[in-house]
Design an enzyme around this catalytic site. Sequence first.
Site, short mmCIF file in Angstrom:
data_model
loop_
_atom_site.label_atom_id
_atom_site.label_comp_id
_atom_site.label_asym_id
_atom_site.label_seq_id
_atom_site.Cartn_x
_atom_site.Cartn_y
_atom_site.Cartn_z
N ASN A 41 -5.98 17.03 43.51
CA ASN A 41 -5.22 16.46 43.24
C ASN A 41 -4.77 17.63 42.67
O ASN A 41 -5.25 17.38 41.75
CB ASN A 41 -5.93 14.84 42.50
CG ASN A 41 -4.17 14.43 42.77
OD1 ASN A 41 -3.10 15.07 42.79
ND2 ASN A 41 -4.44 13.11 42.75
N HIS A 101 1.26 13.52 49.97
CA HIS A 101 0.39 13.59 48.33
C HIS A 101 -0.84 13.37 48.55
O HIS A 101 -1.24 12.07 49.37
CB HIS A 101 1.08 12.80 46.76
CG HIS A 101 0.19 12.40 45.91
ND1 HIS A 101 -0.02 14.22 45.48
CD2 HIS A 101 -0.48 12.06 45.34
CE1 HIS A 101 -1.57 14.21 44.61
NE2 HIS A 101 -0.90 12.83 44.07
N CYS A 136 2.06 12.11 39.88
CA CYS A 136 1.80 13.71 41.73
C CYS A 136 3.86 13.08 42.09
O CYS A 136 3.85 13.59 43.15
CB CYS A 136 1.22 12.46 42.13
SG CYS A 136 -0.17 13.10 40.93
N1 COA Z 1 -20.14 10.92 40.96
C1 COA Z 1 -20.47 9.38 41.20
N2 COA Z 1 -20.90 8.75 40.99
C2 COA Z 1 -19.78 8.22 40.50
C3 COA Z 1 -18.63 9.23 40.11
C4 COA Z 1 -18.86 10.83 40.68
N3 COA Z 1 -17.98 11.43 40.36
N4 COA Z 1 -17.94 8.70 39.36
C5 COA Z 1 -17.91 7.09 39.62
N5 COA Z 1 -19.29 6.94 40.33
C6 COA Z 1 -19.61 6.00 40.52
C7 COA Z 1 -19.27 5.01 39.40
O1 COA Z 1 -19.58 4.91 38.32
C8 COA Z 1 -19.95 3.61 40.13
O2 COA Z 1 -20.99 3.09 39.73
P1 COA Z 1 -21.40 1.57 39.63
O3 COA Z 1 -21.51 1.15 40.84
O4 COA Z 1 -22.82 2.22 39.58
O5 COA Z 1 -20.95 1.27 38.30
C9 COA Z 1 -19.42 3.76 41.56
O6 COA Z 1 -19.43 5.43 41.40
C10 COA Z 1 -18.33 4.18 41.96
O7 COA Z 1 -16.65 3.85 41.07
P2 COA Z 1 -15.67 3.34 41.37
O8 COA Z 1 -14.61 3.84 40.62
O9 COA Z 1 -15.59 2.37 41.55
O10 COA Z 1 -15.55 4.16 42.44
P3 COA Z 1 -14.34 4.58 43.15
O11 COA Z 1 -14.90 3.65 44.86
O12 COA Z 1 -13.12 3.36 43.35
O13 COA Z 1 -14.04 5.82 43.70
C11 COA Z 1 -11.94 7.08 43.15
C12 COA Z 1 -13.51 6.36 42.33
C13 COA Z 1 -11.73 7.79 41.67
C14 COA Z 1 -12.94 8.47 44.09
C15 COA Z 1 -10.58 6.06 43.54
O14 COA Z 1 -11.10 5.01 42.79
C16 COA Z 1 -10.04 7.28 43.74
O15 COA Z 1 -9.83 8.21 44.12
N6 COA Z 1 -8.72 6.36 43.11
C17 COA Z 1 -7.08 6.50 43.81
C18 COA Z 1 -7.08 8.25 42.65
C19 COA Z 1 -5.70 8.49 42.13
O16 COA Z 1 -5.12 8.45 43.75
N7 COA Z 1 -5.33 9.34 41.72
C20 COA Z 1 -3.97 9.82 41.48
C21 COA Z 1 -2.81 9.20 41.79
S1 COA Z 1 -1.70 10.62 41.76
#
Ligand code: COA
Length: 316
Positions: free
Chosen positions: A272, A242, A114
Amino acid sequence: MNGIKIRGTGRGVPGKLVTNRDLEQVVDTSDEWIASRTGIRTRRFCGEGESVSTLAAAAARAALEDAGIGPEEIGACIVATLSADTLVPSAACLLQRELNLPQDIPCFDLNAACTGFLFGLHTMECLLNASPRKYGLVVGAENLSRLINWEDRGTCILFGDGAGAAVVECREGWPSISAIMGCHGSSGLLHVPGAETEGHSWISMEGTKVFKFAVEAVPWCVDQVLKKNGRAVEDVDFFVFHQANARIIDLAVRKYRIPPEKYYKNIAEYGNTSAASIPLVLSELREQGKIGPGSRLLAVGFGGGLTWGGCLIEFA
Ligand code: COA
């Protein structure tokens, strides 16, 4: 070293619109969860006949037209991508042929995930200082929908396809974009297999850890760019971040008290798009008249690698 400025921008947007509601039919998720955790409402996917090459060409053509520059004036072409249609020939070589760019110039792909577009701007500044031609083409283009694991609801909701491009100009006496950038090798947090793979080439990510990295990397980059240039937040006309997660942008905006008219989010529409995200923002801002000749932008990127980078770039 002579600096570069942006002369023109353009974008290539694929035709297929995919909403959060559409994804509810594919994985156990909801519009509410996706929108509240990420800010994403829709994303665009490549459909029939669309690819990194077609999107990159559309974006590059639009940027050349915006800049009022002919392809024969281009001195180097970089396509930042992690999802090129073919490893060889590179997307940049295919773009050389498609646009009829000169044959005696470097055309190559650059993968810094990215952060690729910003690595590309810095690399272009170095190349144009050694080139008799004074214009360069930097494109960010992705077809991430091909790399999605539809059994992983934590990642499949995040990514979209698209391309953005900038024509930059290098002139004696212009200040360098003073890019800062770096990486630390981490294969576990964000991974897309390459030639070594025996199975599918899918994106996998430890989202929470990457989120933590990102919320630290963004302010670090902002501080470093301002310090390197002897500038303050008030000296910046527009902040370009980004688009990985709206919450990451909101945290930076709050920290630096950036007013709404000085930053932009289009993650709701595109998701993204990795290397395409920053030039997509640039192209929309330009079209809306929010940035133009004389604007000073501070751009920050971060992503797989892990990589990060920032620079201060002006519009010519
Ligand atoms: N829909 C519903 N629930 C979901 C889900 C979805 N699409 N994806 C994950 N969950 C659930 C998980 O299973 C978890 O459930 P649990 O608590 O029962 O185990 C809960 O939601 C929390 O999951 P988690 O992965 O901890 O969520 P989060 O708050 O960290 O959000 C992202 C996930 C991916 C949105 C977030 O971590 C993020 O944006 N990360 C950075 C991404 C990024 O910048 N990436 C690219 C770099 S360029």
